[in-house]
Design an enzyme around this catalytic site. Structure first.
Site, PDB file in Angstrom:
ATOM      1  N   SER A   1      -4.498   6.762  13.579  1.00 52.42           N
ATOM      2  CA  SER A   1      -4.827   7.955  12.806  1.00 52.42           C
ATOM      3  C   SER A   1      -5.216   9.094  13.742  1.00 52.42           C
ATOM      4  CB  SER A   1      -6.020   7.623  11.907  1.00 52.42           C
ATOM      5  OG  SER A   1      -6.572   8.789  11.356  1.00 52.42           O
ATOM      6  N   ALA A   2      -5.005  10.307  13.265  1.00 49.27           N
ATOM      7  CA  ALA A   2      -5.456  11.479  14.008  1.00 49.27           C
ATOM      8  C   ALA A   2      -6.978  11.498  14.131  1.00 49.27           C
ATOM      9  CB  ALA A   2      -4.986  12.740  13.299  1.00 49.27           C
TER      10      ALA A   2
ATOM     11  N   TYR B   1     -14.810   3.803  10.465  1.00 54.60           N
ATOM     12  CA  TYR B   1     -13.367   3.700  10.212  1.00 54.60           C
ATOM     13  C   TYR B   1     -12.584   4.168  11.450  1.00 54.60           C
ATOM     14  CZ  TYR B   1      -8.709   5.142   8.800  1.00 54.60           C
ATOM     15  OH  TYR B   1      -7.346   5.338   8.777  1.00 54.60           O
TER      16      TYR B   1
ATOM     17  N   GLY C   1       0.814  -1.216   0.000  1.00 52.62           N
ATOM     18  CA  GLY C   1       0.000   0.000   0.000  1.00 52.62           C
ATOM     19  C   GLY C   1       0.846   1.265   0.000  1.00 52.62           C
TER      20      GLY C   1
ATOM     21  N   LYS D   1      -9.987   2.090  14.385  1.00 52.15           N
ATOM     22  CA  LYS D   1      -8.637   2.474  14.823  1.00 52.15           C
ATOM     23  C   LYS D   1      -8.592   2.593  16.353  1.00 52.15           C
ATOM     24  CE  LYS D   1      -6.734   2.437  10.890  1.00 52.15           C
ATOM     25  NZ  LYS D   1      -5.708   1.439  10.591  1.00 52.15           N
TER      26      LYS D   1
ATOM     27  N   GLY E   1     -18.704  16.014   8.688  1.00 54.63           N
ATOM     28  CA  GLY E   1     -17.697  15.376   9.534  1.00 54.63           C
ATOM     29  C   GLY E   1     -16.352  16.074   9.545  1.00 54.63           C
TER      30      GLY E   1
HETATM   31  P1  NAD Z   1      -3.455   1.539   1.506  1.00 52.45           P
HETATM   32  O1  NAD Z   1      -4.832   1.106   1.243  1.00 52.45           O
HETATM   33  O2  NAD Z   1      -2.662   2.126   0.403  1.00 52.45           O
HETATM   34  O3  NAD Z   1      -2.615   0.326   2.126  1.00 52.45           O
HETATM   35  C1  NAD Z   1      -3.192  -0.680   2.902  1.00 52.45           C
HETATM   36  C2  NAD Z   1      -2.731  -2.014   2.331  1.00 52.45           C
HETATM   37  O4  NAD Z   1      -3.260  -3.072   3.129  1.00 52.45           O
HETATM   38  C3  NAD Z   1      -3.207  -2.252   0.907  1.00 52.45           C
HETATM   39  O5  NAD Z   1      -2.108  -2.665   0.114  1.00 52.45           O
HETATM   40  C4  NAD Z   1      -4.254  -3.368   1.032  1.00 52.45           C
HETATM   41  O6  NAD Z   1      -4.277  -4.196  -0.104  1.00 52.45           O
HETATM   42  C5  NAD Z   1      -3.762  -4.094   2.277  1.00 52.45           C
HETATM   43  N1  NAD Z   1      -4.788  -4.786   3.053  1.00 52.45           N
HETATM   44  C6  NAD Z   1      -5.947  -4.300   3.570  1.00 52.45           C
HETATM   45  N2  NAD Z   1      -6.589  -5.241   4.267  1.00 52.45           N
HETATM   46  C7  NAD Z   1      -5.827  -6.358   4.215  1.00 52.45           C
HETATM   47  C8  NAD Z   1      -5.944  -7.663   4.764  1.00 52.45           C
HETATM   48  N3  NAD Z   1      -6.996  -8.016   5.508  1.00 52.45           N
HETATM   49  N4  NAD Z   1      -4.966  -8.556   4.511  1.00 52.45           N
HETATM   50  C9  NAD Z   1      -3.892  -8.227   3.761  1.00 52.45           C
HETATM   51  N5  NAD Z   1      -3.723  -6.991   3.220  1.00 52.45           N
HETATM   52  C10 NAD Z   1      -4.678  -6.075   3.446  1.00 52.45           C
HETATM   53  O7  NAD Z   1      -3.505   2.555   2.747  1.00 52.45           O
HETATM   54  P2  NAD Z   1      -2.374   3.479   3.359  1.00 52.45           P
HETATM   55  O8  NAD Z   1      -2.724   4.879   3.064  1.00 52.45           O
HETATM   56  O9  NAD Z   1      -1.044   2.975   2.996  1.00 52.45           O
HETATM   57  O10 NAD Z   1      -2.656   3.248   4.901  1.00 52.45           O
HETATM   58  C11 NAD Z   1      -1.974   2.282   5.655  1.00 52.45           C
HETATM   59  C12 NAD Z   1      -2.580   2.229   7.051  1.00 52.45           C
HETATM   60  O11 NAD Z   1      -2.486   3.511   7.648  1.00 52.45           O
HETATM   61  C13 NAD Z   1      -4.060   1.849   7.072  1.00 52.45           C
HETATM   62  O12 NAD Z   1      -4.288   1.015   8.190  1.00 52.45           O
HETATM   63  C14 NAD Z   1      -4.756   3.185   7.246  1.00 52.45           C
HETATM   64  O13 NAD Z   1      -5.990   3.056   7.913  1.00 52.45           O
HETATM   65  C15 NAD Z   1      -3.760   3.946   8.096  1.00 52.45           C
HETATM   66  N6  NAD Z   1      -3.848   5.406   7.940  1.00 52.45           N
HETATM   67  C16 NAD Z   1      -3.753   5.962   6.694  1.00 52.45           C
HETATM   68  C17 NAD Z   1      -3.852   7.353   6.536  1.00 52.45           C
HETATM   69  C18 NAD Z   1      -3.755   8.000   5.194  1.00 52.45           C
HETATM   70  O14 NAD Z   1      -4.074   9.169   5.070  1.00 52.45           O
HETATM   71  N7  NAD Z   1      -3.297   7.330   4.146  1.00 52.45           N
HETATM   72  C19 NAD Z   1      -4.057   8.164   7.660  1.00 52.45           C
HETATM   73  C20 NAD Z   1      -4.149   7.555   8.913  1.00 52.45           C
HETATM   74  C21 NAD Z   1      -4.038   6.182   9.037  1.00 52.45           C
HETATM   75  C1  UD1 Z   2      -9.783  12.343   5.925  1.00 53.45           C
HETATM   76  C2  UD1 Z   2     -10.733  11.559   6.796  1.00 53.45           C
HETATM   77  C3  UD1 Z   2      -9.950  10.996   7.984  1.00 53.45           C
HETATM   78  C4  UD1 Z   2      -8.792  10.130   7.482  1.00 53.45           C
HETATM   79  C5  UD1 Z   2      -7.914  10.988   6.560  1.00 53.45           C
HETATM   80  C6  UD1 Z   2      -6.788  10.212   5.946  1.00 53.45           C
HETATM   81  C7  UD1 Z   2     -12.970  12.498   6.546  1.00 53.45           C
HETATM   82  C8  UD1 Z   2     -14.044  13.304   7.192  1.00 53.45           C
HETATM   83  N1  UD1 Z   2     -11.828  12.416   7.237  1.00 53.45           N
HETATM   84  O1  UD1 Z   2      -9.208  13.360   6.708  1.00 53.45           O
HETATM   85  O2  UD1 Z   2     -10.787  10.207   8.798  1.00 53.45           O
HETATM   86  O3  UD1 Z   2      -7.996   9.670   8.568  1.00 53.45           O
HETATM   87  O4  UD1 Z   2      -8.727  11.515   5.486  1.00 53.45           O
HETATM   88  O5  UD1 Z   2      -7.277   9.216   5.084  1.00 53.45           O
HETATM   89  O6  UD1 Z   2     -13.151  11.947   5.477  1.00 53.45           O
HETATM   90  N2  UD1 Z   2     -10.913  18.620   0.732  1.00 53.45           N
HETATM   91  C9  UD1 Z   2     -11.471  19.349  -0.283  1.00 53.45           C
HETATM   92  N3  UD1 Z   2     -11.782  18.721  -1.452  1.00 53.45           N
HETATM   93  C10 UD1 Z   2     -11.563  17.391  -1.662  1.00 53.45           C
HETATM   94  C11 UD1 Z   2     -10.974  16.638  -0.610  1.00 53.45           C
HETATM   95  C12 UD1 Z   2     -10.684  17.284   0.571  1.00 53.45           C
HETATM   96  O7  UD1 Z   2     -11.684  20.561  -0.151  1.00 53.45           O
HETATM   97  O8  UD1 Z   2     -11.873  16.865  -2.743  1.00 53.45           O
HETATM   98  C13 UD1 Z   2     -10.542  19.302   1.988  1.00 53.45           C
HETATM   99  C14 UD1 Z   2     -11.232  18.748   3.224  1.00 53.45           C
HETATM  100  O9  UD1 Z   2     -12.446  19.403   3.448  1.00 53.45           O
HETATM  101  C15 UD1 Z   2     -10.179  19.027   4.300  1.00 53.45           C
HETATM  102  C16 UD1 Z   2      -8.839  18.917   3.545  1.00 53.45           C
HETATM  103  O10 UD1 Z   2      -9.162  19.079   2.177  1.00 53.45           O
HETATM  104  O11 UD1 Z   2     -10.287  20.345   4.764  1.00 53.45           O
HETATM  105  C17 UD1 Z   2      -8.154  17.566   3.726  1.00 53.45           C
HETATM  106  O12 UD1 Z   2      -9.064  16.530   3.405  1.00 53.45           O
HETATM  107  P1  UD1 Z   2      -8.640  14.986   3.343  1.00 53.45           P
HETATM  108  O13 UD1 Z   2      -7.436  14.849   2.483  1.00 53.45           O
HETATM  109  O14 UD1 Z   2      -9.841  14.189   2.986  1.00 53.45           O
HETATM  110  O15 UD1 Z   2      -8.147  14.657   4.830  1.00 53.45           O
HETATM  111  P2  UD1 Z   2      -8.937  14.805   6.237  1.00 53.45           P
HETATM  112  O16 UD1 Z   2     -10.223  15.508   6.057  1.00 53.45           O
HETATM  113  O17 UD1 Z   2      -7.994  15.403   7.197  1.00 53.45           O
END
Ligand code: NAD
Ligand code: UD1
Length: 336
Positions: free
Chosen positions: A124-125, A148, A10, A152, A292
């Site tokens: 996550s935050a 979601y 991922g 977490k 949200g």
């Molecule tokens: P992503 O979807 O790119 O990566 C997650 C990976 O896990 C994927 O490759 C998916 O195929 C794999 N996966 C999911 N469920 C699985 C399972 N049951 N068995 C095996 N593989 C599985 O997401 P990411 O952005 O890299 O996020 C990684 C982690 O960080 C996630 O747990 C996500 O919730 C958390 N997180 C992400 C963000 C963000 O903004 N990207 C923010 C906060 C937390």
């Molecule tokens: C979102 C999720 C959060 C998750 C995080 C990372 C929601 C309510 N929150 O956070 O739970 O942990 O992603 O995956 O979905 N924005 C736009 N236009 C867009 C997309 C976003 O204006 O098309 C704005 C949003 O209103 C926000 C900022 O951009 O102000 C960031 O958005 P986003 O990237 O989705 O992150 P979070 O809202 O912080």
């Protein structure tokens, strides 16, 4: 150390695999590709210039997980595998509780059986409730408004209880907003659908896959009325995991740690930075607020600095430049 990385194909996992190998760790990666592609794993191997074992499997498959634990001796697990779409989690909550909590419990059981006592968890935050003062410290009030987020927070609880019972070392890493890509442009964020998050939406608009960005609200009490977030370069975030692994090797107990920069950037500021770094104009309109959303969210990252000796180094300009380099070189992500 020998590290099992779940979800290593991922977005965050792939960048972390590169940094773990660069730091001299041995990794084994498992992923079921439910939100990623095999090409990402190949590219990690080519950036890092080394091979590693990969298993295509669901982390919830206890039998297969047991076999992986038997074939390798691990010192630590980093658990990225999880589903992360807030909207989908509202529509399909059981899918989220099953996958995110089921995978964490399966890992806990397998680790306990095989004597692995260090766990780094992707939190996550989003676990912080609304109404906290900014910047968010790890002691801020917790609470979620979607399934979601609850997965977490529940995993944090499960790991806290498990760590106490088994004398484990657990790092609960609360990510703020990871964006950007590896400087090579070979790996990056590749949403399988229309992006929910801001930066992939901006870069897909810039490359022409989407018509225009919809800015969700311009009447917040912020610098320009648009939402403010703590964007962190995904490579800085990846290095935070290397630091967390080092910390877990030396300590037992549970630590919740923010991984952010401590700086807030508004939607329009991010658009302006992206335009500056890419040289491409990003069309946008102002749309209603998204349900949200908070007006402002940014981290107090001082605990990470204090206990991990880690802090983010890259700027918002770096994040935009690297995201654009990835998007330009891979207009359709890993699909080509
Ligand atoms: P992503 O979807 O790119 O990566 C997650 C990976 O896990 C994927 O490759 C998916 O195929 C794999 N996966 C999911 N469920 C699985 C399972 N049951 N068995 C095996 N593989 C599985 O997401 P990411 O952005 O890299 O996020 C990684 C982690 O960080 C996630 O747990 C996500 O919730 C958390 N997180 C992400 C963000 C963000 O903004 N990207 C923010 C906060 C937390
Ligand atoms: C979102 C999720 C959060 C998750 C995080 C990372 C929601 C309510 N929150 O956070 O739970 O942990 O992603 O995956 O979905 N924005 C736009 N236009 C867009 C997309 C976003 O204006 O098309 C704005 C949003 O209103 C926000 C900022 O951009 O102000 C960031 O958005 P986003 O990237 O989705 O992150 P979070 O809202 O912080």
């Amino acid at each position: 150390m020998n590290i099992l990385v779940t979800g290593g194909a991922g977005y965050i996992g792939s960048h972390t695999c590169v940094e773990l190998i660069n730091s001299g760790h041995e990794i084994v990666v498992v992923d079921n590709f439910c939100n990623s592609r095999p090409e990402a794993v190949s590219r990690v191997k080519s950036i890092a210039g080394s091979d590693f074992p990969f298993y295509e499997m669901d982390v919830r498959d206890e039998e297969q997980l047991g076999r992986v634990m038997e074939e390798h001796r691990f010192d630590c697990v980093i658990h990225f595998a999880g589903l992360k779409s807030v909207g989908e989690s509202v529509a399909k909550p059981i899918k989220y509780y099953d996958n995110n909590i089921g995978s964490t419990i399966a890992l806990c059981k397998a680790m306990s059986k095989h004597g692995v006592a260090r766990f780094v968890f992707s939190s996550s935050a989003t676990v912080y409730s609304g109404g906290n003062v900014m910047p968010l410290t790890e002691d801020a009030a917790l609470g979620c408004i979607n399934p979601y987020g609850w997965t977490k927070l529940m995993c944090e609880r499960i790991l806290t209880d498990f760590a106490a019972a088994e004398d484990w070392s657990v790092a609960l890493l609360r990510y703020f907003n990871p964006i950007g890509a590896h400087e090579s442009g070979l790996i990056g964020e590749d949403p399988s659908d229309i992006p929910n998050n801001l930066l992939p939406y901006i870069s897909q608009t810039a490359i022409g896959r989407l018509d225009k960005l919809h800015v969700f609200g311009d009447d917040y009490d912020t610098v320009d009325g648009t939402g403010v977030r703590d964007y962190i370069h995904v490579v800085d975030l990846a290095k935070g995991h290397v630091a967390a692994v080092g910390y877990c090797a030396e300590h037992t107990g549970v630590e919740a740690v923010n991984l952010g920069t401590g700086r807030g950037t508004s939607v329009l500021q991010l658009v302006a930075a992206f335009e500056r770094m890419s040289g491409v104009k990003v069309a946008y309109d102002i749309a209603p607020r998204r349900a949200g959303d908070l007006a402002i969210c940014y981290a107090d990252p001082s605990r990470a600095q204090r206990i991990f000796g880690w802090s983010a180094e890259k700027s918002v300009d770096d994040m935009c430049a690297d995201a654009w380099s990835w998007q330009r070189q891979n207009p359709m992500g890993y699909r080509e």
